[in-house]
Enzyme design. Sequence first.
Site: not given
Length: 1018
Positions: A415-417, A441, A454
């Site tokens: 996620n957002e990485t 994500g 996202n």
Amino acid sequence: MKFQIYLRKCIPLSLLLFLSVLNGFSQRTETNFNQNWRFILEDDSSFSKENLDDSAWITLDVPHDWSFEKGVREGGDQGQGGGYHDGGIGWYRKSFERNKERLSNTTYIEFEGVYMNSEVWVNGAYLGKRPYGYISFRYDISEYLKEGQNTIAVRVDNSLEPSARWYHPCGIYAPVHLIEVQPTHIAPNGVFVTTPKITNSKATVAAKINMIEAKKGLVLKVRVLSPQGKILATTSRNIQNIEDDFQIEFEVDNPSFWSPETPEVYQLMTQIESNETVLDEVKTNFGFRTIEWKTETGFWLNGENIKLKGVCEHWEGGPVGGAWTKPMLRWKLQLLKDMGINAIRPSHNPTPPMFYNLCDEIGLLVMDEIFDGWHKKAAQDYGKQAFDSWWQRDMKEWITRDRNHPSIFLWSLGNETHSDIAPELVRFGKSLDTTRLFTSGAGNSEDMEIIGVNGGSETKKFIESKTFDKPFISTEAPHTWQTRGYYRTQTWWRDNELPGTYPLPDLTEKEIFFYEGIDPKNWKNRKQSFNSSYDNATVRVSARKYWEVVRDLPWHSGHFRWTGFDYYGEAGLAHGGLPFNLFMGGALDVAGFKKDLFYFYQSQWTKETMLHMLPSWTHPRMKKSNVVPVWVYSNADEVELFLNGKSLGKDKPGTVWNEMQCEWMVPYQEGKLEAVAYKKGQEVKRTAFNTSKQPSKLKTTLDTLAAESGFTTSYIITSEGMDANDNLFPYAENKVYYNLLGDLEKVSIENGNPIDPTSRTKANFRSMFFGKVRLFLEEKENAQEGSLITGGILGDKALYLSNQVSIIAEEIPILGKINNAKLEILYTTNGTDPETSGIPYQKPFEVTDGTTVKAVVKQNGKVVLNMSEKFGKNEGLFWGDEHSEDMWIGRGINIAAEEGIMEGGAKSSKNAHRFKGSGFVKFDGKEGAITWYQENDGEAGDYSIRFRYMHNNTDQLHPMELYVNDEYIRTLEFHPTGGWEKEWKFVPTIITLNTGANNIQLKTTGKSGPFIDELYID
């Protein structure tokens, strides 16, 4: 029917030992290991010993979350991200008996979730460590067991905080099992069921079975059972060669397809037999469904092109913290299902298995996610502590455990990485499951098979200009906020209106509502307002507009809104920090009360006729000349609105975003507001609001959640503040008190209020929030009877409507038979003790400004409730006017220094004047650092920032290094301001922020630091 068996190698064992085991034990047993643990929130290496006097420790059942039980604390270890809850180190111990005959069996202890850095001992022998708090794990404890009493000890280490960017539980927060099998048995996670070919008339079932210590002469028997339990196909084969992996294939006629509408769950029963004696048996749920992803047309399930109508959902939150039981989790998921969702994204980590079992059963597609980050995102998270060494082991457990669930349709790796490791993660995942695709994500989209984005997918620029060469899904969108019961007609943007967003006009020329949870003069920043429930408080887009986008763009597969429920944590990011301790992005609040947003989605996503009207029709300080926007969400053909019996006309729900609600502009006058829904010209539903007076009654509702899977029955008690005519008073804020009698235990009291500091678990009361509060209970083991005494001192807190006060108390039967003994109420209004000097309550009475009413409720001469309530013009909600918030117009974002993560000599202080917020950070000649977390909702780019500081060290500049996302930017100098008590100044600079999560750090360079008060981002 056809079958194939492929043979491989296994571990040999002597026939003599094998036969002796058969005489001692036959079949697999799984024991609920949740009851009667001992717990202590301390740390001592001696706690791992086999023999230890732990009689003074707390006795409890798991799931357990000590952080939730401790509650919110200013300066809490988890910081703003964790809603100011604590971490720490805790120990659990549990003893159990084992007889001699069973010592030859294989015994596993299996933990479904322990957060985090768990270490386990059996009879003093160390078994190992699992750093990740969101993964299941097990140990083979056979060799350490002995005849008689045995002891399990578990150390849980949350000493390094914050270890997540949102609230996390602490402790054994999920079920524990003791699993006993023959030495020859099916391996943990050892059955993998796939359905490689499916048509309406026939489907193939392929099973790969992994055995431990397989032997010649055994029989492997496999059956397919229908959702009704009927045997559809069977095969059995004598094992002639020594092997450990088997592949078996069946054909099933006329399969029933699994979908959110028809969650048909089949079962594969796998048995190992010897001489017709079952040695081991494993039942594996699976389903038949086909999944396709197409770049041009999105997501296809069972040959049908559908939109993913999903929500993101943290495991933690609601009335239990992270310690969900299955009855409570079913309640939560069913509420979301009732809203109309067909998909859910557990964000940003795997959940305990019962979550997926429930999603299989009730029909929810799951985007199963493994990690938040592949490197450090929070100061002490798994990405920093353990990812590099543990990711493969944790991924293997995750996928092999979850891959049979028909509900799981997509794997998400982060996620957002962002990291070069992404392709390796995908390859490793594919080695474990080739039947599903992989996404993330908003992380390394170029390496994923499905593009997940996202919040960036909410902008007009993205939606109208984006083209893809892969299928796309909004993994977090939209971000809209609501506070249940709170309304504003002026549009509110979290970080000011961003360029490239769709327009979201004000509903009226001037604001007409002027109440707040906190006086704006006492806000730390402009985020400390409640959020309007008209769907006009947002980051980039309204919920209505984004659903229109998803619905109408063929390439848009769907979205997971952020979030389904409100959750604890991210309180500084979203709402400016304490007293806010939770995030209000949900369609339901943390008590499970439905917000207006819930009904919007229901009007778009469900077929059963629904009708919901907003706002309430009780506005005691509203000018009669004011025109109030009245909205109705409905899926009927048309709706007619009546005020005091007079029709105000009909409106039809539209398909364009700002016509999805029926809307009337109604001049306010007290009375009855009623909406009537019609289909094909016939009335099908109606709802009404009556203008309410001050609360003088409590309406109490009991909901029962049935026991299941070893968890006892749970209860939800809803209390509402009603006036004399049984109308809800929507601003009721009086405390509701509870006393449990009999075999019942309190879980928590929750009202959804983001700024209420009252302990959810320790106090025996909670104030109503916009008219409502809930008590969550569960039965004790072997419960026979139980009741609840509840009461409150009711009235208009501010004495604006009336200065009349009522006192209410009643006993409510919950379980078994009870003797409703009469309740006696004594009260005082002069501050004295009502037990010794109170007068009997007989009827409502009047009070004056500033009066504190005290009351006791007695039953059989014993005090069962001790209550208190203060009334006065400054009590309760803040009621202002059109100028109350003027000071915040045009202000940028300011983040208090004391809300950041402090390291080294950096300490929070209040020993100065004119600081903003709740304090500032000082260094006292020592070295240290402050780190702030900032979510950038716009495009990546340059931003102006300022640090508010103070010092009076002549000729000293106190240089501090500035880092953004762990990269050195520059060294800032802080000139003397002329004072140490009240002379604050600013140091400005320019930084570049990424889209999404950012860290900003100030670090001393050997010269200590000044007082740092706030970070401003303009």
